[in-house]
Scaffold this motif. Structure first.
Motif, PDB file in Angstrom:
ATOM      1  N   GLU A   1       3.730  16.890  10.926  1.00 37.49           N
ATOM      2  CA  GLU A   1       4.407  16.936   9.490  1.00 37.49           C
ATOM      3  C   GLU A   1       3.656  17.939   8.758  1.00 37.49           C
TER       4      GLU A   1
ATOM      5  N   ILE B   1       0.862  -1.302   0.120  1.00 36.53           N
ATOM      6  CA  ILE B   1      -0.038  -0.034   0.076  1.00 36.53           C
ATOM      7  C   ILE B   1       0.984   1.068  -0.055  1.00 36.53           C
ATOM      8  N   ASN B   2       0.781   1.875  -1.102  1.00 38.37           N
ATOM      9  CA  ASN B   2       1.904   3.213  -1.154  1.00 38.37           C
ATOM     10  C   ASN B   2       1.226   4.519  -0.992  1.00 38.37           C
TER      11      ASN B   2
ATOM     12  N   GLY C   1      -7.616   2.802  -7.060  1.00 36.78           N
ATOM     13  CA  GLY C   1      -8.685   3.131  -6.242  1.00 36.78           C
ATOM     14  C   GLY C   1      -8.433   2.948  -4.898  1.00 36.78           C
TER      15      GLY C   1
ATOM     16  N   THR D   1       2.933   2.396   3.050  1.00 33.55           N
ATOM     17  CA  THR D   1       3.557   3.731   3.264  1.00 33.55           C
ATOM     18  C   THR D   1       2.546   4.636   3.394  1.00 33.55           C
ATOM     19  N   GLY D   2       2.435   5.688   4.132  1.00 36.79           N
ATOM     20  CA  GLY D   2       1.539   6.649   4.270  1.00 36.79           C
ATOM     21  C   GLY D   2       1.686   7.223   5.617  1.00 36.79           C
ATOM     22  N   GLY D   3       0.582   7.942   6.007  1.00 36.09           N
ATOM     23  CA  GLY D   3       0.249   8.666   6.930  1.00 36.09           C
ATOM     24  C   GLY D   3       0.144   7.819   8.376  1.00 36.09           C
TER      25      GLY D   3
ATOM     26  N   ILE E   1      -8.841   1.144  -0.999  1.00 39.48           N
ATOM     27  CA  ILE E   1      -8.386  -0.382  -0.535  1.00 39.48           C
ATOM     28  C   ILE E   1      -9.440  -1.436  -0.679  1.00 39.48           C
TER      29      ILE E   1
ATOM     30  N   HIS F   1      15.703   1.774   4.940  1.00 39.11           N
ATOM     31  CA  HIS F   1      14.695   2.900   4.996  1.00 39.11           C
ATOM     32  C   HIS F   1      13.640   2.651   5.977  1.00 39.11           C
TER      33      HIS F   1
ATOM     34  N   PHE G   1       0.941   8.668  -2.269  1.00 42.21           N
ATOM     35  CA  PHE G   1       0.682   9.327  -3.365  1.00 42.21           C
ATOM     36  C   PHE G   1       2.192   9.832  -3.864  1.00 42.21           C
TER      37      PHE G   1
ATOM     38  N   LYS H   1      -0.907  -1.367  -4.435  1.00 39.13           N
ATOM     39  CA  LYS H   1      -2.078  -0.561  -4.320  1.00 39.13           C
ATOM     40  C   LYS H   1      -1.555   1.034  -4.146  1.00 39.13           C
TER      41      LYS H   1
ATOM     42  N   CYS I   1       8.874  12.140   2.297  1.00 34.37           N
ATOM     43  CA  CYS I   1       8.729  11.517   3.493  1.00 34.37           C
ATOM     44  C   CYS I   1      10.108  11.678   4.129  1.00 34.37           C
TER      45      CYS I   1
ATOM     46  N   ASP J   1       4.764   9.080   8.842  1.00 34.92           N
ATOM     47  CA  ASP J   1       5.226  10.564   8.963  1.00 34.92           C
ATOM     48  C   ASP J   1       6.742  10.518   9.594  1.00 34.92           C
TER      49      ASP J   1
HETATM   50  P1  NAP Z   1      -2.483   8.113   3.326  1.00 42.04           P
HETATM   51  O1  NAP Z   1      -3.453   9.132   3.093  1.00 42.04           O
HETATM   52  O2  NAP Z   1      -2.064   7.488   4.722  1.00 42.04           O
HETATM   53  O3  NAP Z   1      -2.491   7.006   2.372  1.00 42.04           O
HETATM   54  C1  NAP Z   1      -1.305   6.094   2.127  1.00 42.04           C
HETATM   55  C2  NAP Z   1      -1.908   5.027   1.272  1.00 42.04           C
HETATM   56  O4  NAP Z   1      -2.883   4.128   2.341  1.00 42.04           O
HETATM   57  C3  NAP Z   1      -2.844   5.212   0.210  1.00 42.04           C
HETATM   58  O5  NAP Z   1      -2.679   4.247  -0.917  1.00 42.04           O
HETATM   59  C4  NAP Z   1      -4.324   5.192   0.635  1.00 42.04           C
HETATM   60  O6  NAP Z   1      -5.206   4.916  -0.300  1.00 42.04           O
HETATM   61  C5  NAP Z   1      -4.396   3.902   1.787  1.00 42.04           C
HETATM   62  N1  NAP Z   1      -5.227   3.964   2.489  1.00 42.04           N
HETATM   63  C6  NAP Z   1      -6.027   4.948   2.903  1.00 42.04           C
HETATM   64  N2  NAP Z   1      -6.988   4.271   3.792  1.00 42.04           N
HETATM   65  C7  NAP Z   1      -6.607   3.180   4.067  1.00 42.04           C
HETATM   66  C8  NAP Z   1      -7.345   2.088   4.975  1.00 42.04           C
HETATM   67  N3  NAP Z   1      -8.197   2.286   5.761  1.00 42.04           N
HETATM   68  N4  NAP Z   1      -6.675   0.802   4.868  1.00 42.04           N
HETATM   69  C9  NAP Z   1      -5.493   0.689   4.027  1.00 42.04           C
HETATM   70  N5  NAP Z   1      -5.044   1.547   3.226  1.00 42.04           N
HETATM   71  C10 NAP Z   1      -5.443   2.840   3.094  1.00 42.04           C
HETATM   72  O7  NAP Z   1      -1.126   8.865   3.026  1.00 42.04           O
HETATM   73  P2  NAP Z   1      -0.719   9.762   1.669  1.00 42.04           P
HETATM   74  O8  NAP Z   1      -1.379  10.987   1.845  1.00 42.04           O
HETATM   75  O9  NAP Z   1      -0.966   8.856   0.458  1.00 42.04           O
HETATM   76  O10 NAP Z   1       0.731   9.994   1.833  1.00 42.04           O
HETATM   77  C11 NAP Z   1       1.504  10.929   2.665  1.00 42.04           C
HETATM   78  C12 NAP Z   1       1.925  10.500   3.806  1.00 42.04           C
HETATM   79  O11 NAP Z   1       2.925   9.292   3.621  1.00 42.04           O
HETATM   80  C13 NAP Z   1       2.939  11.430   4.614  1.00 42.04           C
HETATM   81  O12 NAP Z   1       2.476  11.669   5.921  1.00 42.04           O
HETATM   82  C14 NAP Z   1       4.218  11.053   4.507  1.00 42.04           C
HETATM   83  O13 NAP Z   1       5.041  11.231   5.498  1.00 42.04           O
HETATM   84  C15 NAP Z   1       3.997   9.619   4.506  1.00 42.04           C
HETATM   85  N6  NAP Z   1       5.229   8.847   3.580  1.00 42.04           N
HETATM   86  C16 NAP Z   1       6.106   8.294   4.407  1.00 42.04           C
HETATM   87  C17 NAP Z   1       7.033   7.431   3.731  1.00 42.04           C
HETATM   88  C18 NAP Z   1       8.088   6.633   4.297  1.00 42.04           C
HETATM   89  O14 NAP Z   1       8.699   6.079   3.722  1.00 42.04           O
HETATM   90  N7  NAP Z   1       8.111   6.565   5.559  1.00 42.04           N
HETATM   91  C19 NAP Z   1       7.049   7.573   2.136  1.00 42.04           C
HETATM   92  C20 NAP Z   1       6.391   8.466   1.568  1.00 42.04           C
HETATM   93  C21 NAP Z   1       5.187   9.195   2.274  1.00 42.04           C
HETATM   94  P3  NAP Z   1      -5.960   6.305  -1.313  1.00 42.04           P
HETATM   95  O15 NAP Z   1      -4.945   7.101  -1.849  1.00 42.04           O
HETATM   96  O16 NAP Z   1      -6.796   5.467  -2.314  1.00 42.04           O
HETATM   97  O17 NAP Z   1      -6.772   6.919  -0.085  1.00 42.04           O
END
Ligand code: NAP
Length: 509
Positions: A390, A153-154, A212, A230-232, A214, A468, A156, A180, A294, A257
């Motif tokens: 962040e 799960i990546n 789209g 990877t994400g919030g 998940i 990483h 954006f 995804k 990130c 984050d």
């Molecule tokens: P996000 O809103 O947390 O989304 C991350 C991924 O999770 C997306 O593919 C999203 O899908 C999916 N997702 C959303 N709700 C979910 C759920 N209930 N269950 C499973 N997956 C779900 O983060 P983002 O806005 O894409 O990315 C920004 C954040 O990522 C920032 O906080 C940044 O620090 C962090 N980040 C961290 C790294 C690292 O390596 N540590 C790298 C890059 C970014 P949808 O897009 O379809 O909602």
């Protein structure tokens, strides 16, 4: 253009309400995604039944050759991919290359590792050790590919690199991938997926792509699957706590984050090579990908009596930065990637304005998803918002600090654990304890000094051979790190047996 998913070996268009994807520069719609309709349990089963066995039958060298081929495809279609990145993610040419070349580079790196690992299909971990006092009855650790799916799960912000770096490691380990991407910028991931699928390089079932949201994917995970997210951090918590993941003790890696810190050592004189390195690294992180990395620096720690000259040097450097249409030559900062990102960064900047002063601010065009790149400067280092939130855009805050190395480590650790920290100093006696003191709080530390000032890609660049990930707020995960990364997708098993029998089974005799 309706973006499709690649599931069970075919392109599938979603059903339900369309979500528009926009060009962040103009706000014009460029594509749409529909999330419903796919049978995600069947997609995982398909990958487990076909992709897993096919990959496990290949040697590391054969898997590596596939990775090389996938990297070459990205490289051969680089110009087209750069265009897709710009129109779907608002990236400048340099930012698009950073993502796309990063994807190809990481695949190639793991391709090369596959070649080095050669004709084996699994890994030995260390040497055989005697069980109790016996010389014949030994135990040997092995790393064998798990029989599940690597669910990726990546976020954006790296639609190319994020997808490729995770997939490279899983494929080399011998595990099929369901990727995804973050929805807002998934057009680039979809285009790369099309190139990979059309090439026929991957065995059937080795790759699936879900565009789209998940949906109910995680309801179908099983005990041999691995989820790398990877994400919030809030979404990360939801993933980690998902009932099916908890029920099956599914292996989870979270990259989240990070309030990355950059520390200017008290010994570093303005104008010195080390100072220039600090300036270059900090400004690069503010500019590159409009701060949507990130690993980008968010907190800049400077000794209180050096703040004036440091802020002056930083603002002087930033004063020439051009914000604008990423398609125009000379533009260094484009818009952020999506309307929701725009809302989030704008709100974060408004919060920072309440707790810190503006040291520098660029003019940004109106419209689209443009935000105002800003360098803040706080009066002291005790500013909770800066240590806890962040703001994922071209934004950072200078924090003056005073005290000894221990106090500095305490201050930095208020970020709760980070992906990367950079320390700039030529004073061994000061920097040594700071670097080692910060180590438990970070996955990676860049120690900049005069000796390496012209050799570093900066703290914001993730490298395939180094780990990483980071503890605490950063998710507690670990990816990449060369061969280390493969173990996430493998089961480490200690096999106890007669040395002679084992040597023959493991191919050592
Ligand atoms: P996000 O809103 O947390 O989304 C991350 C991924 O999770 C997306 O593919 C999203 O899908 C999916 N997702 C959303 N709700 C979910 C759920 N209930 N269950 C499973 N997956 C779900 O983060 P983002 O806005 O894409 O990315 C920004 C954040 O990522 C920032 O906080 C940044 O620090 C962090 N980040 C961290 C790294 C690292 O390596 N540590 C790298 C890059 C970014 P949808 O897009 O379809 O909602």
């Amino acid at each position: 253009m309706a973006l499709k998913s690649w599931l069970e070996g075919r392109w599938v268009e979603g059903t339900g309400a369309p979500s528009p994807l926009v060009d962040p520069t103009t706000g014009a719609q460029v594509a749409e995604v529909r999330s419903g309709g796919a049978d995600l349990g069947a997609a995982l089963d398909h990958a487990r039944r076909h992709g897993g066995p096919a990959l496990r039958a290949l040697t590391f060298a054969q898997r590596g050759a596939i990775l090389d081929g996938l990297a070459a495809l990205i490289h051969a279609n680089r110009e087209e991919l750069i265009d897709v990145s710009r129109t779907s993610g608002g990236t400048t040419r340099g930012d698009a290359k950073f993502d796309i070349d990063g994807a190809a580079g990481t695949l190639s790196w793991y391709g090369h590792l596959g070649k080095k690992l050669g004709d084996r299909t699994f890994l030995l971990d260390g040497e055989a050790e005697g069980v109790l006092r016996s010389k014949r009855f030994v135990g040997q650790h092995v790393l064998v590919p798990r029989h599940g799916v690597a669910i990726h799960i990546n976020a954006f912000n790296f639609p190319a690199w994020g997808m490729a770096e995770k997939a490279a490691v899983a494929w080399l380990a011998g595990v099929p991938v369901l990727s995804k991407p973050g929805t807002a910028t998934c057009a680039l991931s979809v285009r790369i997926a099309e190139l990979w699928v059309e090439s026929g390089l991957l065995p059937a079932g080795a790759f699936s792509l879900l565009t789209g949201s998940i949906g109910d994917l995680l309801d179908h995970v099983g005990p041999q699957d691995c989820v790398a997210f990877t994400g919030g951090s809030e979404t990360g918590r939801v993933v980690r706590g998902h009932p099916a993941i908890v029920r099956h003790n599914v292996r989870v890696n979270i990259e989240a984050d990070s309030l990355n810190a950059s520390i200017l050592g008290p010994d570093v004189e303005p104008g010195s090579d080390t100072f220039q390195m600090f300036l270059n690294d900090v400004t690069r992180d503010l500019i590159q990908k409009a701060g949507q990395k990130c690993t980008a620096v968010r907190r800049i720690f400077v000794a209180a009596d050096r703040v004036e000259e440091t802020v002056e040097a930083l603002t002087d450097r930033m004063s020439r930065v051009v914000v604008g249409d990423p398609g125009e030559k000379g533009t260094e900062i484009g818009p952020v990637a999506s309307p929701s990102q725009h809302r989030s960064v704008t709100a974060g900047i408004a919060e920072l304005e309440k707790v810190a002063k503006v040291a520098w601010r660029a003019e940004a065009p109106g419209g689209g998803c443009f935000v105002t790149p800003t360098l803040f400067r706080a009066d002291g280092a005790d500013v909770p918002y800066v240590h806890e939130h962040e703001v994922f855009g071209p934004v950072a805050t200078v924090l003056p600090w005073s005290g000894d190395a221990d106090e500095l480590v305490q201050l930095v650790s208020r970020g709760g654990g980070g992906l990367v920290c950079s320390v700039y100093s030529d004073d061994l006696a000061w920097a040594g304890p700071v670097v080692l003191g910060l180590a438990p709080w970070h996955g990676r530390i860049l120690w900049g000094s005069a000796k390496v000032h012209d050799q570093s890609p900066g703290p914001g660049t993730v490298l395939p051979n180094l780990v990483h990930g980071g503890p605490g707020k950063a998710g507690g995960g670990e990816e990449l790190g060369g061969q280390r990364g493969l173990s996430f997708y493998c089961q480490r098993t200690a096999i106890q047996a007669d040395r002679g029998l084992l040597d023959r089974v493991l191919g050592k005799a």
